[in-house]
Motif scaffolding. Structure first.
Motif, PDB file in Angstrom:
ATOM      1  N   CYS A  77      21.615   9.518  -8.692  1.00  0.00           N
ATOM      2  CA  CYS A  77      20.635   9.022  -9.673  1.00  0.00           C
ATOM      3  C   CYS A  77      19.958   7.756  -9.159  1.00  0.00           C
ATOM      4  CB  CYS A  77      21.320   8.724 -11.001  1.00  0.00           C
ATOM      5  SG  CYS A  77      21.767  10.169 -11.949  1.00  0.00           S
ATOM      6  N   LEU A  78      20.752   6.815  -8.676  1.00  0.00           N
ATOM      7  CA  LEU A  78      20.189   5.550  -8.189  1.00  0.00           C
ATOM      8  C   LEU A  78      19.305   5.755  -6.968  1.00  0.00           C
ATOM      9  CD1 LEU A  78      23.268   3.186  -8.637  1.00  0.00           C
ATOM     10  CD2 LEU A  78      21.195   3.290 -10.020  1.00  0.00           C
ATOM     11  N   ILE A  79      19.724   6.643  -6.079  1.00  0.00           N
ATOM     12  CA  ILE A  79      18.919   6.923  -4.886  1.00  0.00           C
ATOM     13  C   ILE A  79      17.587   7.560  -5.290  1.00  0.00           C
ATOM     14  CG2 ILE A  79      18.784   8.381  -2.828  1.00  0.00           C
ATOM     15  CD1 ILE A  79      21.824   7.833  -2.494  1.00  0.00           C
ATOM     16  N   THR A  80      17.638   8.462  -6.267  1.00  0.00           N
ATOM     17  CA  THR A  80      16.406   9.091  -6.751  1.00  0.00           C
ATOM     18  C   THR A  80      15.465   8.056  -7.355  1.00  0.00           C
ATOM     19  OG1 THR A  80      17.588  11.148  -7.193  1.00  0.00           O
ATOM     20  CG2 THR A  80      15.486  10.837  -8.323  1.00  0.00           C
ATOM     21  N   MET A  81      16.014   7.171  -8.195  1.00  0.00           N
ATOM     22  CA  MET A  81      15.176   6.139  -8.808  1.00  0.00           C
ATOM     23  C   MET A  81      14.572   5.218  -7.756  1.00  0.00           C
ATOM     24  SD  MET A  81      17.520   5.313 -12.125  1.00  0.00           S
ATOM     25  CE  MET A  81      16.458   4.065 -12.802  1.00  0.00           C
ATOM     26  N   ALA A  82      15.384   4.822  -6.784  1.00  0.00           N
ATOM     27  CA  ALA A  82      14.874   3.945  -5.727  1.00  0.00           C
ATOM     28  C   ALA A  82      13.802   4.656  -4.897  1.00  0.00           C
ATOM     29  CB  ALA A  82      16.022   3.481  -4.833  1.00  0.00           C
ATOM     30  N   GLY A  83      14.017   5.927  -4.601  1.00  0.00           N
ATOM     31  CA  GLY A  83      13.031   6.678  -3.821  1.00  0.00           C
ATOM     32  C   GLY A  83      11.702   6.810  -4.539  1.00  0.00           C
ATOM     33  N   ILE A  84      11.754   7.133  -5.841  1.00  0.00           N
ATOM     34  CA  ILE A  84      10.518   7.253  -6.608  1.00  0.00           C
ATOM     35  C   ILE A  84       9.831   5.888  -6.707  1.00  0.00           C
ATOM     36  CG2 ILE A  84       9.581   7.728  -8.904  1.00  0.00           C
ATOM     37  CD1 ILE A  84      11.715   9.935  -9.135  1.00  0.00           C
ATOM     38  N   GLY A  85      10.605   4.844  -6.943  1.00  0.00           N
ATOM     39  CA  GLY A  85      10.027   3.505  -7.008  1.00  0.00           C
ATOM     40  C   GLY A  85       9.351   3.120  -5.704  1.00  0.00           C
ATOM     41  N   PHE A  86      10.016   3.407  -4.589  1.00  0.00           N
ATOM     42  CA  PHE A  86       9.429   3.098  -3.284  1.00  0.00           C
ATOM     43  C   PHE A  86       8.145   3.892  -3.067  1.00  0.00           C
ATOM     44  CE2 PHE A  86       9.053   3.988   1.285  1.00  0.00           C
ATOM     45  CZ  PHE A  86       8.926   2.691   1.750  1.00  0.00           C
ATOM     46  N   LEU A  87       8.164   5.170  -3.423  1.00  0.00           N
ATOM     47  CA  LEU A  87       6.972   6.001  -3.261  1.00  0.00           C
ATOM     48  C   LEU A  87       5.810   5.467  -4.090  1.00  0.00           C
ATOM     49  CD1 LEU A  87       5.768   8.673  -2.139  1.00  0.00           C
ATOM     50  CD2 LEU A  87       6.520   9.733  -4.259  1.00  0.00           C
ATOM     51  N   LEU A  88       6.069   5.090  -5.338  1.00  0.00           N
ATOM     52  CA  LEU A  88       5.001   4.560  -6.188  1.00  0.00           C
ATOM     53  C   LEU A  88       4.497   3.206  -5.681  1.00  0.00           C
ATOM     54  CD1 LEU A  88       6.305   5.568  -9.714  1.00  0.00           C
ATOM     55  CD2 LEU A  88       4.525   6.674  -8.356  1.00  0.00           C
ATOM     56  N   LEU A  89       5.388   2.382  -5.155  1.00  0.00           N
ATOM     57  CA  LEU A  89       4.943   1.106  -4.568  1.00  0.00           C
ATOM     58  C   LEU A  89       4.051   1.343  -3.354  1.00  0.00           C
ATOM     59  CD1 LEU A  89       8.100  -1.168  -4.785  1.00  0.00           C
ATOM     60  CD2 LEU A  89       5.931  -1.467  -5.987  1.00  0.00           C
ATOM     61  N   GLU A  90       4.379   2.355  -2.575  1.00  0.00           N
ATOM     62  CA  GLU A  90       3.542   2.671  -1.405  1.00  0.00           C
ATOM     63  C   GLU A  90       2.178   3.206  -1.839  1.00  0.00           C
ATOM     64  OE1 GLU A  90       3.955   2.105   1.979  1.00  0.00           O
ATOM     65  OE2 GLU A  90       5.493   0.829   1.108  1.00  0.00           O
ATOM     66  N   VAL A  91       2.151   3.990  -2.920  1.00  0.00           N
ATOM     67  CA  VAL A  91       0.869   4.455  -3.449  1.00  0.00           C
ATOM     68  C   VAL A  91       0.037   3.260  -3.896  1.00  0.00           C
ATOM     69  CG1 VAL A  91      -0.213   5.708  -5.368  1.00  0.00           C
ATOM     70  CG2 VAL A  91       1.665   6.760  -4.092  1.00  0.00           C
ATOM     71  N   ARG A  92       0.661   2.332  -4.609  1.00  0.00           N
ATOM     72  CA  ARG A  92      -0.060   1.139  -5.066  1.00  0.00           C
ATOM     73  C   ARG A  92      -0.566   0.315  -3.882  1.00  0.00           C
ATOM     74  NH1 ARG A  92      -0.010  -4.121  -5.999  1.00  0.00           N
ATOM     75  NH2 ARG A  92      -0.937  -4.904  -7.909  1.00  0.00           N
ATOM     76  N   ARG A  93       0.259   0.211  -2.858  1.00  0.00           N
ATOM     77  CA  ARG A  93      -0.146  -0.552  -1.676  1.00  0.00           C
ATOM     78  C   ARG A  93      -1.340   0.104  -0.989  1.00  0.00           C
ATOM     79  NH1 ARG A  93       0.751  -1.023   3.770  1.00  0.00           N
ATOM     80  NH2 ARG A  93       1.965   0.879   3.878  1.00  0.00           N
ATOM     81  N   ALA A  94      -1.328   1.435  -0.894  1.00  0.00           N
ATOM     82  CA  ALA A  94      -2.448   2.145  -0.259  1.00  0.00           C
ATOM     83  C   ALA A  94      -3.725   1.975  -1.079  1.00  0.00           C
ATOM     84  CB  ALA A  94      -2.103   3.624  -0.106  1.00  0.00           C
ATOM     85  N   VAL A  95      -3.612   2.066  -2.399  1.00  0.00           N
ATOM     86  CA  VAL A  95      -4.778   1.871  -3.264  1.00  0.00           C
ATOM     87  C   VAL A  95      -5.304   0.443  -3.121  1.00  0.00           C
ATOM     88  CG1 VAL A  95      -5.510   1.718  -5.685  1.00  0.00           C
ATOM     89  CG2 VAL A  95      -4.183   3.685  -4.901  1.00  0.00           C
ATOM     90  N   ARG A  96      -4.382  -0.508  -3.091  1.00  0.00           N
ATOM     91  CA  ARG A  96      -4.801  -1.901  -2.984  1.00  0.00           C
ATOM     92  C   ARG A  96      -5.500  -2.171  -1.645  1.00  0.00           C
ATOM     93  NH1 ARG A  96      -2.295  -7.224  -5.211  1.00  0.00           N
ATOM     94  NH2 ARG A  96      -3.742  -8.639  -4.234  1.00  0.00           N
ATOM     95  N   LEU A  97      -4.984  -1.600  -0.560  1.00  0.00           N
ATOM     96  CA  LEU A  97      -5.642  -1.780   0.734  1.00  0.00           C
ATOM     97  C   LEU A  97      -7.059  -1.212   0.708  1.00  0.00           C
ATOM     98  CD1 LEU A  97      -2.757  -0.996   3.244  1.00  0.00           C
ATOM     99  CD2 LEU A  97      -3.862  -3.191   2.850  1.00  0.00           C
ATOM    100  N   ARG A  98      -7.203  -0.041   0.096  1.00  0.00           N
ATOM    101  CA  ARG A  98      -8.532   0.576   0.012  1.00  0.00           C
ATOM    102  C   ARG A  98      -9.473  -0.287  -0.834  1.00  0.00           C
ATOM    103  NH1 ARG A  98     -12.521   3.080   2.093  1.00  0.00           N
ATOM    104  NH2 ARG A  98     -13.558   4.540   0.736  1.00  0.00           N
ATOM    105  N   LEU A  99      -8.974  -0.803  -1.957  1.00  0.00           N
ATOM    106  CA  LEU A  99      -9.800  -1.657  -2.814  1.00  0.00           C
ATOM    107  C   LEU A  99     -10.117  -2.984  -2.129  1.00  0.00           C
ATOM    108  CD1 LEU A  99      -8.190  -0.978  -6.292  1.00  0.00           C
ATOM    109  CD2 LEU A  99     -10.362  -0.105  -5.419  1.00  0.00           C
TER     110      LEU A  99
END
Length: 195
Positions: free
Chosen positions: A143-165
């Protein structure tokens, strides 16, 4: 309440006169990703943890059916191996044959004393069957690994969007500066005439 309003203003969700359209896009993307994390992550973690728990329970049942414990007599002390005490023990296997092997023991076991062993269908010594605590531990870890993985993935999405902006902000800044700089700067003015 002030902190919430301040956080919303900083995020770009709440409109205010100095916010550019890209700032509002970034704020909304951040808000959407936070909502996705808050809604989707518990569901995914529960699904993964549930699968891991059910698989662990099946492993428990399989190992309990396949293994049994016997009392073995210590024949002689074996010394230390790989940072643990071992002794040579003898027991009767499920086929009726006597078996001997080095087994891990605590410090108080002497020749003639008994020690509990787990054996499989063929009479060989095996590890104890899986416990419910191990199953819970594994399920919670997944459960914890899944939560951490999803959190990391969403942070990377935010980082990619922020770089583009940020790239868009820089391009817009360059365009505006190219329009505004000539009247303000002496770099583009002709040199003054010499008297």
């Amino acid at each position: 309440m002030r902190r919430v309003i301040r956080a919303l203003r900083r995020s770009g969700v709440v409109a205010h006169p100095l916010r550019r359209p890209v700032d509002r896009v970034e704020g909304w993307v951040t808000l959407i990703l936070v909502v996705v994390f808050a809604v989707f992550t518990p569901l995914a973690a529960a699904a993964v943890g549930g699968c891991a728990f059910r698989a662990g329970v099946r492993a428990e049942q399989s190992q309990e059916a396949d293994r049994r414990h016997v009392m073995a007599k210590i024949v002689k002390e074996g010394g230390r191996e790989s940072r643990r005490l071992v002794a040579v023990a003898r027991w009767r296997g499920s086929d009726g044959m006597w078996r001997m092997a080095k087994v891990p023991v605590n410090g108080g076991h002497r020749p003639g004393s008994s020690v509990r062993l787990w054996i499989d269908q063929s009479g060989r010594e095996v590890a104890p069957p899986r416990t419910r605590a191990q199953t819970w531990n594994q399920a919670l870890s997944y459960c914890l690994i899944t939560m951490a993985g999803i959190g990391f993935l969403l942070l990377e999405v935010r980082r990619a969007v922020r770089l583009r902006l940020d790239r868009r902000r820089s391009e817009r800044w360059e365009r505006l500066w190219a329009e505004i700089e000539p009247p303000w700067s002496t770099r583009h003015r002709p040199p003054p005439p010499w008297p």
